[in-house]
Design a protein around this motif. Structure first.
Motif, PDB file in Angstrom:
ATOM      1  N   PHE A  91      61.191  50.092  15.316  1.00 10.80           N
ATOM      2  CA  PHE A  91      60.356  49.314  14.402  1.00 10.80           C
ATOM      3  C   PHE A  91      59.630  48.155  15.093  1.00 10.80           C
ATOM      4  CE2 PHE A  91      63.243  51.176  11.120  1.00 10.80           C
ATOM      5  CZ  PHE A  91      62.253  51.798  10.372  1.00 10.80           C
ATOM      6  N   SER A  92      59.787  48.055  16.409  1.00 12.43           N
ATOM      7  CA  SER A  92      59.105  46.988  17.143  1.00 12.43           C
ATOM      8  C   SER A  92      57.836  47.549  17.782  1.00 12.43           C
ATOM      9  CB  SER A  92      60.040  46.439  18.224  1.00 12.43           C
ATOM     10  OG  SER A  92      59.276  45.908  19.289  1.00 12.43           O
ATOM     11  N   PRO A  93      56.736  46.782  17.768  1.00  9.46           N
ATOM     12  CA  PRO A  93      55.504  47.318  18.375  1.00  9.46           C
ATOM     13  C   PRO A  93      55.652  47.560  19.881  1.00  9.46           C
ATOM     14  CG  PRO A  93      55.201  45.038  17.641  1.00  9.46           C
ATOM     15  CD  PRO A  93      56.535  45.475  17.142  1.00  9.46           C
ATOM     16  N   HIS A  94      56.642  46.928  20.499  1.00  9.17           N
ATOM     17  CA  HIS A  94      56.769  47.038  21.950  1.00  9.17           C
ATOM     18  C   HIS A  94      57.792  48.070  22.394  1.00  9.17           C
ATOM     19  CE1 HIS A  94      54.224  43.598  21.804  1.00  9.17           C
ATOM     20  NE2 HIS A  94      55.137  42.908  21.121  1.00  9.17           N
ATOM     21  N   GLY A  95      58.515  48.667  21.451  1.00 10.04           N
ATOM     22  CA  GLY A  95      59.528  49.658  21.819  1.00 10.04           C
ATOM     23  C   GLY A  95      58.896  50.891  22.453  1.00 10.04           C
ATOM     24  N   LEU A  96      59.598  51.459  23.449  1.00 13.26           N
ATOM     25  CA  LEU A  96      59.082  52.648  24.134  1.00 13.26           C
ATOM     26  C   LEU A  96      58.932  53.800  23.136  1.00 13.26           C
ATOM     27  CD1 LEU A  96      58.275  53.882  26.877  1.00 13.26           C
ATOM     28  CD2 LEU A  96      60.700  54.497  27.215  1.00 13.26           C
ATOM     29  N   VAL A 116      55.771  52.218  15.191  1.00  9.69           N
ATOM     30  CA  VAL A 116      54.865  51.275  14.544  1.00  9.69           C
ATOM     31  C   VAL A 116      53.441  51.836  14.475  1.00  9.69           C
ATOM     32  CG1 VAL A 116      53.796  49.001  14.802  1.00  9.69           C
ATOM     33  CG2 VAL A 116      56.271  49.257  15.038  1.00  9.69           C
ATOM     34  N   GLY A 117      53.016  52.506  15.533  1.00  9.06           N
ATOM     35  CA  GLY A 117      51.673  53.097  15.546  1.00  9.06           C
ATOM     36  C   GLY A 117      51.526  54.187  14.503  1.00  9.06           C
ATOM     37  N   LYS A 118      52.569  55.003  14.371  1.00  9.97           N
ATOM     38  CA  LYS A 118      52.562  56.066  13.362  1.00  9.97           C
ATOM     39  C   LYS A 118      52.510  55.454  11.955  1.00  9.97           C
ATOM     40  CE  LYS A 118      53.860  59.611  10.755  1.00  9.97           C
ATOM     41  NZ  LYS A 118      52.788  60.408  10.139  1.00  9.97           N
ATOM     42  N   ILE A 119      53.317  54.412  11.739  1.00  8.00           N
ATOM     43  CA  ILE A 119      53.337  53.764  10.425  1.00  8.00           C
ATOM     44  C   ILE A 119      51.981  53.140  10.108  1.00  8.00           C
ATOM     45  CG2 ILE A 119      54.337  51.819   9.130  1.00  8.00           C
ATOM     46  CD1 ILE A 119      57.051  52.550  10.403  1.00  8.00           C
ATOM     47  N   LYS A 139      46.813  53.213   7.163  1.00  4.91           N
ATOM     48  CA  LYS A 139      45.350  53.157   7.163  1.00  4.91           C
ATOM     49  C   LYS A 139      44.712  54.470   6.730  1.00  4.91           C
ATOM     50  CE  LYS A 139      45.069  49.660  10.787  1.00  4.91           C
ATOM     51  NZ  LYS A 139      44.942  49.503  12.226  1.00  4.91           N
ATOM     52  N   LEU A 140      45.326  55.569   7.073  1.00  8.89           N
ATOM     53  CA  LEU A 140      44.647  56.851   6.917  1.00  8.89           C
ATOM     54  C   LEU A 140      45.437  57.929   6.182  1.00  8.89           C
ATOM     55  CD1 LEU A 140      42.988  57.491  10.381  1.00  8.89           C
ATOM     56  CD2 LEU A 140      41.828  57.399   8.169  1.00  8.89           C
ATOM     57  N   ALA A 141      46.712  58.082   6.556  1.00  7.26           N
ATOM     58  CA  ALA A 141      47.416  59.300   6.152  1.00  7.26           C
ATOM     59  C   ALA A 141      47.592  59.409   4.635  1.00  7.26           C
ATOM     60  CB  ALA A 141      48.763  59.402   6.860  1.00  7.26           C
ATOM     61  N   TRP A 142      47.922  58.307   3.978  1.00  8.88           N
ATOM     62  CA  TRP A 142      48.133  58.371   2.520  1.00  8.88           C
ATOM     63  C   TRP A 142      46.894  58.901   1.813  1.00  8.88           C
ATOM     64  CZ3 TRP A 142      52.422  57.218  -0.619  1.00  8.88           C
ATOM     65  CH2 TRP A 142      53.560  56.768   0.079  1.00  8.88           C
ATOM     66  N   ASN A 143      45.757  58.293   2.106  1.00 11.04           N
ATOM     67  CA  ASN A 143      44.530  58.754   1.453  1.00 11.04           C
ATOM     68  C   ASN A 143      44.170  60.167   1.869  1.00 11.04           C
ATOM     69  OD1 ASN A 143      43.972  56.655  -0.206  1.00 11.04           O
ATOM     70  ND2 ASN A 143      42.621  55.593   1.244  1.00 11.04           N
ATOM     71  N   ALA A 144      44.365  60.463   3.149  1.00 12.42           N
ATOM     72  CA  ALA A 144      43.990  61.781   3.650  1.00 12.42           C
ATOM     73  C   ALA A 144      44.814  62.872   2.964  1.00 12.42           C
ATOM     74  CB  ALA A 144      44.171  61.840   5.162  1.00 12.42           C
ATOM     75  N   ASP A 185      43.041  52.919  16.460  1.00 12.18           N
ATOM     76  CA  ASP A 185      44.171  53.580  15.817  1.00 12.18           C
ATOM     77  C   ASP A 185      44.744  54.656  16.722  1.00 12.18           C
ATOM     78  OD1 ASP A 185      44.082  52.084  13.562  1.00 12.18           O
ATOM     79  OD2 ASP A 185      42.847  53.493  12.433  1.00 12.18           O
ATOM     80  N   TYR A 186      43.851  55.320  17.463  1.00 15.19           N
ATOM     81  CA  TYR A 186      44.293  56.396  18.333  1.00 15.19           C
ATOM     82  C   TYR A 186      45.230  55.857  19.415  1.00 15.19           C
ATOM     83  CZ  TYR A 186      44.184  60.214  21.659  1.00 15.19           C
ATOM     84  OH  TYR A 186      44.552  61.201  22.522  1.00 15.19           O
TER      85      TYR A 186
END
Lengths: 372, 372
Positions: free
Chosen positions: B118-123, B127-130, B135-140, B168-169
């Protein structure tokens, strides 16, 4: 999350695993944990493909018979490749079957037991649930954080915000009829154990009856039983029609009553509350039980089918998990809380009632009580 | 759907059943089918509670230590009851643990293996997926029907619509690092079986390397190996930083190349493609393999880790199901297709390559090929 090396496999006939967890054994704990979390996060794929297919009329088309993607794309006016991807997605979730036609094309079949589930007129139709999802649930769940910030209560403090319009509510009420068969079977078995016979000529009061499915199915179990369904006029009209559909109209009457202010009578053998208590505040829950207690016949019973959290049953029971998540669902879309068995026992005691049974059903619990 | 009486139980350590299917036995088929379908439809509850908690900073707060709902509501500035409901929902999905503090309050703990997830810095951060979901997946996914109608290709016909912005990519690419450990383990084992030794001084070309996690973890398995990561400048900057983090910077170089037009060299022992082929059209897939074939050293290998549908493996395999649904995911958010093993075998033959292995990983398959 499962710690490395630990195995807590659970089974469900309806579940579609998307992570081959056997191939995670020995992998570092953070990668394992991320796989499990990812499987949760892609949970929205399932409603995504099912609701898209319903929106496009794919299930309706498949009730006419098996079809290839080419044929479906023609009927639905959709893109061929995309239609194939959608149908293969439904197949992955075991919603449609996939075989091969004589010329080698994939042929998709909707299993017969799902035809009525996708029809607006089916007794166990999920169309109302899907329609509710489309209109409300996606946005509500996506924006759950906002309701956690505010608590999602309105300005008066006591009442929960209820985002569900009357029309959606009607559709939604029919959309959860499918819960009834296993719950009624459990309830009927318990009543027999408590001495009810086939010829029982008791009177059931189905408080907030909705479509009346619970008391109506109970009437089919006990041929001498009669039931009164209490609800608002709009809802009782649905209940009356459904009583005819289920051939119990002669023993099922609807009663349009303000169940807070009007009298319930005094000869009730069974006061039935299905999915009513989770909509209450602790105060109104107590009031319902007090009114029940006053209206019960000698030896009469109160039956509550609801999301009841039984802390003694451990965290892992399906019923507890579903209750906890149903509470989150109510936080998202408005409408109530999941109370614990301890809460119920206290409210019962306050009304001079005592619990005599607590029974598990697939997603709910049934609590039976009588005068203390 | 499971027919009445039939049992097709599946297991997954990460799965949270919300229907107690044992209590559906003997219930009429339509009610059973509706229960299973309902369990799919409420799939959006899981991303709903997890993403809300992430949005509110709940996981970040829990990395400091276990906390009660009272304490969390203070830290997060959220409603107390709603915070309790949210945390109990997370507990139902086994994302947080729940115990009791000395004064009897529920105490929530984030398992250590999830801190970095859950940390943006974790290997292996999600966080990126969330963030992509938000931003996109729910609406898509909610609007998937529209893409099924149009096919979601742009006006030029060949390229898929790709709704993912560059930023986002980048975030998303780091957000799927967690897939790497079991895939690299499977690949490394296969390479050893094909004769690679610990001292193997081969050169790996990681085409479209993203963060470089796959070749970087492979470098740790083979201490004499070197790798070149090919990608755009923006992405390779991430890969370089991560190579340092993983202590393989001396053997990992990034190469900013247009991998369609620039030359790949001729001494490649292993051309690695992870999650590259599902983004291709059949034509561009064939071209990538042709370029690979030309640049392989004598005895060199092509390794493809991707969503590969193996029709001979039966409909029920987790890898096939995930591949089919990933294709639906790409239809929802833009970006590619899931190809079958038959497709790959044809493309390989067109480039004078032949498949030498096909291996299952938790959610993907690894295909190994060499010159025919």
């Amino acid at each position: 999350m499962t710690a490395p090396g630990e195995t807590t496999a659970t089974t469900s006939a309806g579940f579609t695993p998307l992570v081959d967890t056997a191939r995670l054994t020995g992998v570092e704990a953070e990668s394992q944990a991320a796989h499990h979390l990812y499987e949760h996060l892609i949970g929205l794929w399932a409603p995504g493909v099912i609701e898209a297919a319903q929106d496009l009329g794919a299930f309706s088309a498949l009730t006419l018979g098996p079809a290839t993607a080419v044929r479906l794309a023609e009927i639905l006016g959709t893109d061929l490749r995309a239609t194939r991807v959608l149908m293969d997605g439904l197949h992955a979730y075991d919603v449609v079957r996939r075989s091969h036609s004589a010329d080698g094309q994939a042929l998709y079949t909707l299993p017969p037991e799902l035809h009525d589930v996708f029809s607006p007129h089916g007794l166990y139709s999920l169309v109302g649930k899907i329609s509710h999802d489309r209109k409300l649930a996606w946005n509500a769940w996506r924006n759950l954080a906002e309701n956690v910030r505010t608590g999602a209560r309105d300005a008066t403090g006591g009442e929960r915000v209820n985002q569900i319009s009357e029309e959606d509510y009607t559709s939604l009420v029919r959309g959860i009829n499918f819960w009834a068969p296993p719950i009624v079977r459990t309830l009927a078995d318990a009543l027999r154990e408590l001495g009810w016979t086939t010829g029982e000529s008791a009177r059931v009061l189905d408080v907030g009856c909705g479509t009346g499915i619970y008391s109506q199915l109970l009437l089919r179990e006990f041929p001498a039983l009669t039931a009164s369904g209490l609800d608002t006029e709009r809802i009782t009209a649905i209940a009356s029609r459904q009583a005819q559909e289920l051939d119990v109209a002669d023993r099922f009457e609807v009663v349009v009553k303000d169940f807070w202010n009007d009298d319930w009578g005094t000869d009730i053998e069974l006061a039935l509350f299905v999915n009513i208590f989770h909509l209450q505040t602790p105060e109104s829950a107590r009031e319902l039980l007090l009114k029940s207690s006053k209206s019960l016949a000698q030896g009469g019973l109160v039956a509550i089918a609801d999301h009841i959290v039984d802390d003694d049953d451990g965290a892992g029971s399906v019923q507890n998990k579903f209750s906890r998540l149903f509470a989150a669902s109510m936080l998202a879309t408005g409408g109530g809380d999941a109370y614990t068995l301890h809460d119920y026992d206290q409210w019962l005691a306050d009304s001079e009632l005592r619990r005599v049974a607590l029974l598990d059903t697939p997603m709910h619990r049934v609590l039976l009580a009588r005068r203390a």
